[in-house]
Design an enzyme around this catalytic site. Sequence first.
Site, short mmCIF file in Angstrom:
data_model
loop_
_atom_site.label_atom_id
_atom_site.label_comp_id
_atom_site.label_asym_id
_atom_site.label_seq_id
_atom_site.Cartn_x
_atom_site.Cartn_y
_atom_site.Cartn_z
N CYS A 1 -47.06 -34.25 30.67
CA CYS A 1 -47.39 -35.27 29.67
C CYS A 1 -47.56 -34.60 28.31
CB CYS A 1 -48.67 -35.99 30.07
SG CYS A 1 -50.13 -34.98 29.79
N ARG B 1 -44.85 -53.20 30.29
CA ARG B 1 -44.35 -52.05 29.52
C ARG B 1 -42.84 -51.86 29.72
NH1 ARG B 1 -48.56 -48.47 28.19
NH2 ARG B 1 -50.44 -49.68 27.83
N LYS C 1 -52.55 -52.79 31.14
CA LYS C 1 -51.11 -52.53 31.14
C LYS C 1 -50.49 -52.92 32.48
CE LYS C 1 -52.04 -48.14 30.34
NZ LYS C 1 -51.97 -46.68 30.18
N CYS D 1 -55.11 -34.70 31.49
CA CYS D 1 -56.30 -35.44 31.95
C CYS D 1 -55.91 -36.28 33.15
CB CYS D 1 -56.88 -36.29 30.80
SG CYS D 1 -56.12 -37.91 30.62
N LYS E 1 -46.74 -52.28 34.81
CA LYS E 1 -45.52 -51.47 34.83
C LYS E 1 -44.57 -51.88 35.95
CE LYS E 1 -47.81 -47.69 32.57
NZ LYS E 1 -48.22 -46.28 32.58
N CYS F 1 -50.24 -39.49 33.22
CA CYS F 1 -49.02 -39.93 32.52
C CYS F 1 -47.75 -39.27 33.02
CB CYS F 1 -49.19 -39.73 31.02
SG CYS F 1 -50.54 -40.70 30.35
N ARG G 1 -44.01 -45.98 20.26
CA ARG G 1 -43.21 -45.93 21.49
C ARG G 1 -42.19 -47.07 21.46
NH1 ARG G 1 -47.07 -46.18 26.43
NH2 ARG G 1 -47.61 -44.05 25.83
N CYS H 1 -52.57 -36.41 21.83
CA CYS H 1 -53.25 -37.36 22.72
C CYS H 1 -54.77 -37.25 22.58
CB CYS H 1 -52.84 -37.13 24.17
SG CYS H 1 -53.71 -38.27 25.25
#
Length: 567
Positions: A431, A147, A210, A476, A212, A480, A78, A437
Site C-alpha cells: 500500500c 467504489r 464504503k 497499518c 466494494k 489496503c 482517486r 497516508c
Amino acid sequence: MSSAPEQKKLHKNESIKVNSVNLRGTLSEELNDNSTGSICADSAQLSKFHGMYMQDDRDIRAERRKKKLEKAFSFMLRVRIPAGVVSSEQYLKLDQLADDYANGMIRLTTRQTIQYHGLLKGNIRNLIRGMDEVGVDSIGACGDINRNVMAYNNVSNEKTRLEMHTYARKISEQFMPEGKAYYDLFIDGEKVTTEAEVEPIYGKTYLPRKFKIGIAVPPSNDVDVFSQDLGLIAIYKGDKLEGFNISAGGGMGTTHGNTKTFARVADVLGFVKPEDVHKVAEAIVTTQRDFGDRTDRAHARLKYTIADRGVEWFIGEVESRSGVTFEKAREFKFETIVDDFGWHKDVNGDWYYGQFIASGRIKDTAECQMKKAFQEIAKIHVGDWRMTGSQNMVICGVSEGSKAAIEKILADHGVPGPETLSGLRKNALACVALPTCGLALAESERALPSVIDDIEDILDEVGLRETDISIRMTGCPNGCARPFLGEIGFVGKAPGKYNMYLGANYEGLRLNTLYAESIKVDEALEKLKPIIKQYAAEREEGERFGDFCVRKEIVTIAEKDSVKLSF
Ligand code: SRM
Ligand code: SF4
C-alpha cells in the site's frame, strides 16, 4: 423483507451527509478560499465522495510544526475507472495532469485505478476538468458509496474479458449517485443548489461505509473476490456465460487491539442467471444500506452485518428484495492470482504486454524512466491500457507490426522486463503508507522492495526463485494491499515494526494468521529463513507456501477464515 433496525446514536458522519445537499456542503466556498490549503473536517468527509482525500506530507510534518507553519496540505485524488481500462488518449491526458497539477507521478492502486498525490486545493478543479475532457471522473472513488468496480483482467481470453468489463461498467453506473454535485462543484464552477436531488438507491445518508464490488473469472482470482463486499464469480460453459456465483461480506480492515474488528472472507450465497445480476446487486447494496451499523464506523461494513445477523438471514433478505431465488452455487476452481508479464498473444491474435510496476508507482528515475516510456508508447499505441488489481499495467491489442517499437521504447528508457522478476516479486503488493497516508503506522511502499531483495536471497539459496509466493505489506491494519490474503503478510504496527502473518491460501480462499507480533524486518527475516528452507526441502509436489505453513502446523487457521464451498 424485515424492517430496518432501531438505531442507537448515529455516528456524526451521518448528519454531515444528511445536511450536505447531496454532498455539496460548503465545499464550493472552501475551494475558493485561498487563505488556507485545507478544508474543514466536514468538507473533508464530503470530498471523499468526489474521489479525494485531504492529506499532508508526513515527512515534513514535524519540521513545519517546529516552524509554526500550517501542515503541508495537499489532496490525493482517486479516479473511477471500472475494470481499469483506458485508451491511449485518456492515458496521455491522465499522465499530463499528473505533471500539471499533482506531484508528477501516477500511482496505480490495488483496485485497478490511479491516484494522484500532492494536488493543491487550488488545482483540484483544473485536474477534474482535465479528466472530464477525456470522459474520466472521480465520482464515488472514495466515500460511503460503491467504489471502483474491479473485473477480471486476464487478457488472453479477450472475449470473456470484454464481457466482464461491460458488466463492471454497468454495475459501476448502476451505483453512481444521481445527484450532480460533482459537476456543480468541480466542472461547472460555483453553481449553487439548495434543493436536494433524490437518490433512489442511496437515500440521504448513502451507505453506512464504503462498498466494494469485484468480478472474477475462474481459474483466475486476480480481483481477490472473497475480499470484496460483493463478489461475482462468472461461470462459463465453453464461451457462454451461464451466470454468476455471488459472494458477499468480505473485507480486510481491522484495528490493532480492537478484537471486535476482523478481516473476513466472503460467504458464497449461491448462483444467479446473468439477467438477475443487477437486481441481486441492488438488493445486496440496499440491505447493507438499511442494516449496516451507522453508529460505529469500525463496525459498519457489510462483513459485520452478515457476521452479526447470519448468512441465512442475509440470503433471505436479498431474495425478498430482489425477487430472485439463489440456485445452488456452481462448481469453480481458482488456480492463480498473478498477472501475465511480458509478451503474450490474445485470442484475436494480437499481442499484449504485461509490465510489472513496483507498488504501482509510475515515475521516472535515473535508471528507469517508466513514466516517459509509457507516454511514448501511448503516442503510438492504438489498443488500450489495462490496470490490474496487483498494481500492474497491461498494454493490450498490439499488432505484430507495433511490437518492436514498443519493445524499443521500453528498452531505451531502462524499463526492466519480466525476466528480472522472481516469483515473489511478481506476487508482491504494497500500500502507499508514508509519506501521504494519514493512517500509516509504518512504511510500506518505500520498505517492501528491500524486504523482497532480502527474501529473494533466501529463496536463491534454496532454489525457489521462480516459485510464486504472494507477499503483501501494509503500513497499518486497514488492509489496503489485502495483506491478510498474502501467503506472507506484513502489517505495520509502529515505525519500523510489523506484525507478520503466514498461511493464507495463494488463490485467495483462506486468510493468513498472526505468526509474530511487532517485529523489525530483520527479525522477520530470521524467522522466515528456516521456514522457507523447510518448504524447499519438504514441500509436496505443487504445494504452495501458504498451504505448506498450514500442513506443517507452522500456523493454525480458524475454520471461519476459509471460504466455505459446497457444490
Ligand atoms: Fe485503502 C483508507 C489507500 C485499497 C481498506 N486507503 C485508505 C486511505 C484513503 C487512508 C485514509 O483513509 O486516510 C489510503 C490513502 C493512502 C494514500 O496516501 O494514497 C488508502 N486503499 C488505498 C490504496 C491506494 C492502496 C494502494 O496502495 O493501492 C487502494 C486504493 C483502492 C482504490 O483504487 O479504490 C486501497 N483499501 C484498499 C483495500 C483493497 C481493496 O479494496 O481491494 C482495502 C481492503 C479491503 C476492504 O475494504 O476491506 C482498503 N482503506 C481501507 C480501510 C479499512 C476499511 C475498513 O473496513 O476498516 C481504510 C480506512 C478507513 O476506511 O477508515 C482505508
Ligand atoms: Fe494507509 Fe493503512 Fe491503507 Fe496503507 S493500509 S494505505 S497505511 S490506510
